[in-house]
Design a protein around this motif. Structure first.
Motif, PDB file in Angstrom:
ATOM      1  N   ALA A  23       0.708  -1.242   0.037  1.00 34.83           N
ATOM      2  CA  ALA A  23       0.002  -0.053  -0.098  1.00 34.83           C
ATOM      3  C   ALA A  23       0.748   1.114   0.005  1.00 34.83           C
ATOM      4  N   ILE A  24       2.101   1.142   0.264  1.00 33.67           N
ATOM      5  CA  ILE A  24       2.983   2.268   0.291  1.00 33.67           C
ATOM      6  C   ILE A  24       3.712   2.273  -0.864  1.00 33.67           C
ATOM      7  N   ASP A  25       4.354   1.259  -1.480  1.00 33.55           N
ATOM      8  CA  ASP A  25       5.276   1.307  -2.599  1.00 33.55           C
ATOM      9  C   ASP A  25       4.558   1.381  -3.778  1.00 33.55           C
ATOM     10  N   MET A  26       2.933   0.800  -3.808  1.00 31.34           N
ATOM     11  CA  MET A  26       2.382   1.079  -5.177  1.00 31.34           C
ATOM     12  C   MET A  26       1.928   2.454  -5.591  1.00 31.34           C
ATOM     13  N   TYR A  27       1.614   3.387  -4.435  1.00 27.31           N
ATOM     14  CA  TYR A  27       1.256   4.374  -4.809  1.00 27.31           C
ATOM     15  C   TYR A  27       2.253   5.360  -4.688  1.00 27.31           C
ATOM     16  N   LEU A  28       3.725   4.955  -4.487  1.00 28.69           N
ATOM     17  CA  LEU A  28       4.588   6.171  -4.562  1.00 28.69           C
ATOM     18  C   LEU A  28       4.544   7.080  -5.697  1.00 28.69           C
ATOM     19  N   PRO A  29       4.655   6.211  -6.915  1.00 30.23           N
ATOM     20  CA  PRO A  29       4.639   7.092  -8.235  1.00 30.23           C
ATOM     21  C   PRO A  29       3.419   7.961  -8.448  1.00 30.23           C
ATOM     22  N   ALA A  30       2.558   7.926  -7.353  1.00 24.21           N
ATOM     23  CA  ALA A  30       1.219   8.891  -7.610  1.00 24.21           C
ATOM     24  C   ALA A  30       1.337   9.871  -6.501  1.00 24.21           C
ATOM     25  N   LEU A  31       2.253  10.130  -5.889  1.00 24.91           N
ATOM     26  CA  LEU A  31       2.368  11.035  -4.743  1.00 24.91           C
ATOM     27  C   LEU A  31       2.340  12.516  -5.474  1.00 24.91           C
ATOM     28  N   PRO A  32       3.093  12.870  -6.562  1.00 27.90           N
ATOM     29  CA  PRO A  32       2.879  14.177  -7.004  1.00 27.90           C
ATOM     30  C   PRO A  32       1.568  14.306  -7.525  1.00 27.90           C
ATOM     31  N   ALA A  33       0.955  13.412  -8.169  1.00 32.35           N
ATOM     32  CA  ALA A  33      -0.570  13.416  -8.794  1.00 32.35           C
ATOM     33  C   ALA A  33      -1.414  13.770  -7.725  1.00 32.35           C
ATOM     34  N   ILE A  34      -1.267  12.858  -6.607  1.00 34.61           N
ATOM     35  CA  ILE A  34      -2.214  13.180  -5.091  1.00 34.61           C
ATOM     36  C   ILE A  34      -2.120  14.637  -4.901  1.00 34.61           C
ATOM     37  N   GLY A  35      -0.937  15.183  -4.878  1.00 36.43           N
ATOM     38  CA  GLY A  35      -0.869  16.565  -4.419  1.00 36.43           C
ATOM     39  C   GLY A  35      -1.591  17.502  -5.205  1.00 36.43           C
ATOM     40  N   SER A  36      -1.478  17.216  -6.725  1.00 42.14           N
ATOM     41  CA  SER A  36      -2.261  17.930  -7.514  1.00 42.14           C
ATOM     42  C   SER A  36      -3.820  17.974  -7.384  1.00 42.14           C
ATOM     43  N   SER A  37      -4.127  16.712  -7.305  1.00 44.57           N
ATOM     44  CA  SER A  37      -5.652  16.507  -7.231  1.00 44.57           C
ATOM     45  C   SER A  37      -6.187  16.802  -5.971  1.00 44.57           C
ATOM     46  N   LEU A  38      -5.580  16.792  -4.912  1.00 43.89           N
ATOM     47  CA  LEU A  38      -6.234  17.250  -3.734  1.00 43.89           C
ATOM     48  C   LEU A  38      -5.416  18.558  -3.276  1.00 43.89           C
ATOM     49  N   ALA A  39      -5.123  19.372  -4.186  1.00 38.79           N
ATOM     50  CA  ALA A  39      -4.356  20.535  -3.847  1.00 38.79           C
ATOM     51  C   ALA A  39      -3.641  20.870  -2.617  1.00 38.79           C
ATOM     52  N   ALA A  40      -2.668  19.895  -2.436  1.00 43.31           N
ATOM     53  CA  ALA A  40      -1.903  19.685  -1.238  1.00 43.31           C
ATOM     54  C   ALA A  40      -0.394  19.974  -1.602  1.00 43.31           C
ATOM     55  N   ASP A  41       0.288  20.527  -0.642  1.00 44.23           N
ATOM     56  CA  ASP A  41       1.705  20.518  -0.869  1.00 44.23           C
ATOM     57  C   ASP A  41       2.651  19.453  -0.739  1.00 44.23           C
ATOM     58  N   VAL A  42       3.739  19.302  -0.849  1.00 44.70           N
ATOM     59  CA  VAL A  42       4.645  18.254  -0.700  1.00 44.70           C
ATOM     60  C   VAL A  42       4.565  17.646   0.489  1.00 44.70           C
ATOM     61  N   GLY A  43       4.983  18.568   1.578  1.00 46.90           N
ATOM     62  CA  GLY A  43       4.917  18.284   3.063  1.00 46.90           C
ATOM     63  C   GLY A  43       3.654  17.633   3.700  1.00 46.90           C
ATOM     64  N   ALA A  44       2.334  18.207   2.971  1.00 45.01           N
ATOM     65  CA  ALA A  44       1.046  17.499   3.453  1.00 45.01           C
ATOM     66  C   ALA A  44       0.932  16.198   2.896  1.00 45.01           C
ATOM     67  N   VAL A  45       1.323  16.012   1.502  1.00 43.86           N
ATOM     68  CA  VAL A  45       1.206  14.676   0.982  1.00 43.86           C
ATOM     69  C   VAL A  45       2.186  13.600   1.485  1.00 43.86           C
ATOM     70  N   GLN A  46       3.302  14.104   1.905  1.00 38.31           N
ATOM     71  CA  GLN A  46       4.144  13.310   2.743  1.00 38.31           C
ATOM     72  C   GLN A  46       3.535  12.651   4.013  1.00 38.31           C
ATOM     73  N   TRP A  47       2.732  13.471   4.552  1.00 39.76           N
ATOM     74  CA  TRP A  47       2.028  13.147   5.785  1.00 39.76           C
ATOM     75  C   TRP A  47       1.338  11.960   5.853  1.00 39.76           C
ATOM     76  N   THR A  48       0.891  11.866   4.279  1.00 36.98           N
ATOM     77  CA  THR A  48       0.012  10.576   4.363  1.00 36.98           C
ATOM     78  C   THR A  48       0.917   9.196   4.413  1.00 36.98           C
ATOM     79  N   LEU A  49       2.063   9.369   4.118  1.00 39.33           N
ATOM     80  CA  LEU A  49       3.076   8.233   4.309  1.00 39.33           C
ATOM     81  C   LEU A  49       3.496   8.095   5.819  1.00 39.33           C
ATOM     82  N   THR A  50       3.803   9.403   6.431  1.00 38.38           N
ATOM     83  CA  THR A  50       3.921   9.433   8.051  1.00 38.38           C
ATOM     84  C   THR A  50       3.021   8.683   8.699  1.00 38.38           C
ATOM     85  N   ALA A  51       1.908   9.159   8.692  1.00 33.83           N
ATOM     86  CA  ALA A  51       0.518   8.786   9.615  1.00 33.83           C
ATOM     87  C   ALA A  51       0.560   7.262   9.014  1.00 33.83           C
ATOM     88  N   PHE A  52       0.669   6.685   7.958  1.00 37.38           N
ATOM     89  CA  PHE A  52       0.654   5.080   7.810  1.00 37.38           C
ATOM     90  C   PHE A  52       1.884   4.421   8.565  1.00 37.38           C
TER      91      PHE A  52
END
Length: 403
Positions: A23-52
């Motif tokens: 669930a981590i490795d499979m969505y790593l390539p999508a992190l930049p796209a998640i940021g764009s889709s949800l209007a979130a900056d790099v730090g906020a998107v990385q928190w989806t990893l940190t929380a996990f």
């Protein structure tokens, strides 16, 4: 245990362990796209990893003692169901804050698959035999970081980043079926009689006072912390800074993962030849040297992608020798409370990784240097812990290894 039995058990435990990291490795390539889709900056998107990782670590504190009390299989059932439900929620999330919360719940479910397989190994084996099956488990586990980014890239291309979470929800259902149909209970009722909440708390007290155990856990934790920093930072560095496509990034990531898990297959062989303790000392020190070279290169103004991939490939190989070996050594003296010891080990490792990611995310700017500083710092702390913990051991500390 025959070779076929070793392979069967390693396959089952490896697949269960891999569901969460998938669930981590499979969505790593999508992190930049998640940021764009949800209007979130790099730090906020990385928190989806940190929380996990936070819940993946904290959850193991619960699953380990519970598996000592009720057996290994019931907590696995609960964890797989929670993981599946949270994955569906992630697929439907409409803002980054909701995604962070659901990723926390998803990690809480995945924690069962991280803590309990190590306890199952300790239920059955110690010493070099345990190192052998642990390395086989990691070989199966290697399917995640090698193939998951590539699979994720394909899923993202077809259905966007949300498709990744639908895919891992299906994987958790398959894991649930695997636990039910293929995994035997290794903690029989007779061994659970003295296990209770009070005994779990006493066991944690014993482990937290065991400096040797904590030192071994710390060695693996610092190695993993550097790797988690790479997990969080590499999509932005390689895709945004170096201009790789998500598929090219997936291939680059897989190269480092292959080095890690390929080297892990040598742990039992090297352990028999040199002793498990000497393997840890040599590999941790070599990894630290390589990471110092990588840091020096970027501090000097270098900025070539092949240097990053090449040197981290070598360091990853050495880390592949360190992590399974320290896990075996740490659990060897605590067979009666293997679930609790495995849980504390996993918790400290995951929390260390989450803390490292959180700290580095404060300085993340999409450039390589902050990421490399975090990676090298983990390796250097690991070297210090290695020699502080194992410097006095010429051979292995365990009777099983000595035999």
């Amino acid at each position: 245990m025959h070779s076929s039995s070793f392979l069967r058990l390693a396959l089952i435990l490896g697949l269960l362990s891999a569901i969460g990291p998938f669930a981590i490795d499979m969505y790593l390539p999508a992190l930049p796209a998640i940021g764009s889709s949800l209007a979130a900056d790099v730090g906020a998107v990385q928190w989806t990893l940190t929380a996990f990782f936070l819940s993946l670590g904290a959850g193991q504190l619960l699953y380990g003692p519970i598996s000592d009390m009720v057996g290994r299989k019931p907590p696995l059932y609960f964890g797989m169901v929670l993981f599946a439900l949270a994955s569906v929620g992630c697929a439907l999330a409409t803002d980054v804050q909701t995604l962070v919360v659901l990723r926390f719940l998803q990690g809480l479910g995945a924690a069962a698959g991280m803590a309990i397989p190590r306890a199952v190994v300790r239920d059955l084996h110690t010493g070099n035999e345990a190192a052998r099956i642990m390395s086989l488990l990691m070989l199966v586990f290697s399917v995640s970081p090698i193939l998951a980014p590539l699979v994720g890239s394909g899923v993202i291309a077809l259905s966007g980043w949300r498709g990744v979470f639908w895919a891992v929800a299906l994987a958790s259902v398959a894991g649930l079926a695997l636990v039910y149909g293929a995994l035997k209970e290794t903690r029989p009722p007779a061994q659970r009689l003295e296990s209770s909440l009070g005994s779990a708390l006493r066991s944690y007290g014993v482990l937290l006072r065991d400096g040797h155990f904590l030192g071994l856990v710390g060695i693996a934790s610092t190695a993993l912390a550097g790797f988690f920093v790479y997990l969080a930072g590499s999509p932005f560095v390689m895709i945004n800074h170096y201009g790789l496509t998500p598929t090219q990034y997936s291939l680059a990531f897989s190269v480092n993962a292959a080095a890690f898990f390929g080297a892990a297959q040598c742990t039992a062989l090297l352990g028999r030849r040199f002793g498990l303790v000497n393997v840890v000392k040599g590999a941790a020190s070599a990894s630290g040297v390589v990471m110092c070279l990588l840091l020096a290169y970027y501090l000097a103004g270098g900025d070539q992608l092949w240097v990053l991939i090449g040197l981290y490939f070598v360091a990853s190989g050495f880390m592949g020798l360190v992590i399974p070996t320290t896990s075996v050594l740490a659990l060897e003296k605590h067979g009666a409370i293997a679930g609790t010891a495995s849980a504390l080990m996993g918790t400290l490792q995951m929390l260390g990784g989450a803390l490292a990611m959180a700290i580095v995310s404060l300085f993340a700017n999409g450039e390589p240097l902050p990421m490399v500083v975090g990676m090298a710092s983990g390796a250097l702390v690991g070297v210090l812990l290695t020699w502080a913990t194992l410097g006095g051991y010429a051979q292995g500390p365990s009777a099983a290894e000595a035999r």
